[in-house]
Design an enzyme around this catalytic site. Structure first.
Site, mmCIF file in Angstrom:
data_model
loop_
_atom_site.group_PDB
_atom_site.id
_atom_site.type_symbol
_atom_site.label_atom_id
_atom_site.label_comp_id
_atom_site.label_asym_id
_atom_site.label_seq_id
_atom_site.Cartn_x
_atom_site.Cartn_y
_atom_site.Cartn_z
ATOM 1 N N HIS A 179 23.217 -35.926 -85.220
ATOM 2 C CA HIS A 179 24.246 -36.929 -85.468
ATOM 3 C C HIS A 179 23.640 -38.185 -86.072
ATOM 4 O O HIS A 179 22.423 -38.398 -86.020
ATOM 5 C CB HIS A 179 24.967 -37.306 -84.164
ATOM 6 C CG HIS A 179 24.052 -37.894 -83.132
ATOM 7 N ND1 HIS A 179 23.200 -37.133 -82.354
ATOM 8 C CD2 HIS A 179 23.831 -39.174 -82.742
ATOM 9 C CE1 HIS A 179 22.521 -37.905 -81.541
ATOM 10 N NE2 HIS A 179 22.871 -39.154 -81.759
ATOM 11 N N ARG A 199 13.942 -38.504 -84.480
ATOM 12 C CA ARG A 199 14.456 -38.698 -85.834
ATOM 13 C C ARG A 199 14.074 -37.523 -86.727
ATOM 14 O O ARG A 199 12.913 -37.150 -86.839
ATOM 15 C CB ARG A 199 13.892 -39.985 -86.448
ATOM 16 C CG ARG A 199 14.264 -41.254 -85.714
ATOM 17 C CD ARG A 199 13.865 -42.486 -86.528
ATOM 18 N NE ARG A 199 13.875 -43.666 -85.685
ATOM 19 C CZ ARG A 199 12.792 -44.244 -85.174
ATOM 20 N NH1 ARG A 199 11.597 -43.740 -85.451
ATOM 21 N NH2 ARG A 199 12.890 -45.303 -84.414
#
Length: 323
Positions: A179, A199
């Site tokens: 997301h 990340r």
């Protein structure tokens, strides 16, 4: 000395982020200089612990209150079984730029930092610019192998779903869901008490220190739920005032939305604290022994032993608790 339970309000801890802005100032919050992306409104974490600003416990940190009052105030379900801390972290996020494409682990991931929880969360969109969007999950059919190859080829965005958003949208984001919030979105976030983010992609931009921010490709690939983790999204139109609409149900929190019109009589449960977030409008919290004025952007922690209380005025609120 015994302290009679009352709704707690905290001084927010502001976090500068490369993607942040200045929009949280609209709620009357004090912002330091810089690009402020996160306001930690209720927190009991090594990276941010909020302090009470009202009543007898003013100046005390949430960790101190947890230690002193224990289950009496937070309820039988008001603690993380893993580290003993308050189980949730409540934030307001100002996304003036795109966040990194990211994913969070669950509680069982073996490479979590010691004492850290996984991170299941939800977003409620407070405001959104025209055309705003988020990244929400992988496209159908994407596997670890195809995602890994796309990352090597520099085309990860081809694997991601983009979803348009507007104020009032709600997104449930279980651990394992890829997301990213994108520019022009202001959200309230209810999440497990965790600060672990992996990340996948950060647009090749420098961080606040001028250097590229670290990516966590291996951890990300390990924790992604490729077949889906149960993420859900919804419009949150209410049928009428003084009724709750359930936005998210997870093992860690339940969140509902309601519109206060006049007086709404409610009560806490002995099993859990209650968290209230005022999304818009204004009013008050009234309980035996006190009254607290409320306005948009404010967050409150109601002890499990508060008992009966009422919300008054005209405002939209989110209510969360530990199931």
């Amino acid at each position: 000395m015994a302290v009679k339970p009352y709704p707690l309000q905290f001084r927010s801890e502001m976090k500068e982020r490369v993607w942040g802005g200045r929009a949280l100032a609209q709620f009357g919050l004090e912002l330091p200089e810089g690009r402020i992306g996160e306001g930690w409104m209720i927190g009991d974490h090594p990276n941010g612990t909020t302090k009470v600003v009202n009543g007898e416990l003013a100046g005390r940190g949430l960790d101190e209150i947890r230690t002193q009052f224990g289950r009496e105030w937070f309820g039988s379900k008001g603690f993380s079984e893993k580290n003993g801390r308050f189980p949730l972290l409540i934030k307001l996020l100002d996304c003036d730029d795109d966040l990194s494409v990211q994913v969070h682990p669950n509680d069982r991931y073996e490479r979590l930092p010691k004492g850290e929880l996984g991170k299941t969360e939800m977003w409620y969109v407070l405001d959104a610019r025209p055309g705003a969007k988020i990244i929400y999950g992988l496209k159908p059919g994407v596997t670890r192998q195809t995602l890994e190859q796309a990352i090597r080829d520099g085309r990860i965005m081809d694997c991601l779903q983009e979803v348009p958003v507007e104020a009032g949208d709600s997104f449930y984001i279980p651990a394992g869901t890829v997301h990213a919030l994108c520019s022009g979105v202001l959200v309230a976030e209810i999440q497990q008490n965790s600060d672990t983010t992996y990340r996948l992609y950060d647009y090749n931009r420098p961080g606040l220190d001028g250097k590229p921010r670290e990516l966590h490709i291996e951890d990300s690939l390990n924790v992604i739920a490729y077949e889906g983790a149960g993420a859900t999204r919804m419009k949150t139109h209410l049928s009428g005032p003084n009724e709750w609409l359930t936005l998210a149900e997870s093992p860690y929190f339940i969140t509902q939305k309601g519109r206060v019109d006049g007086e709404w009589k409610l009560a806490t449960s002995a099993e859990s604290f209650t968290i209230l977030i005022v999304c818009d409008g204004s009013g008050s919290i009234v309980w035996d022994g006190g009254r607290l004025e409320t306005k948009a952007g404010q967050c409150f922690l109601l002890p499990a032993t508060l008992g009966e209380y009422a919300l008054t005025g005209g405002m939209t609120v989110l209510r969360s608790w530990a199931p």
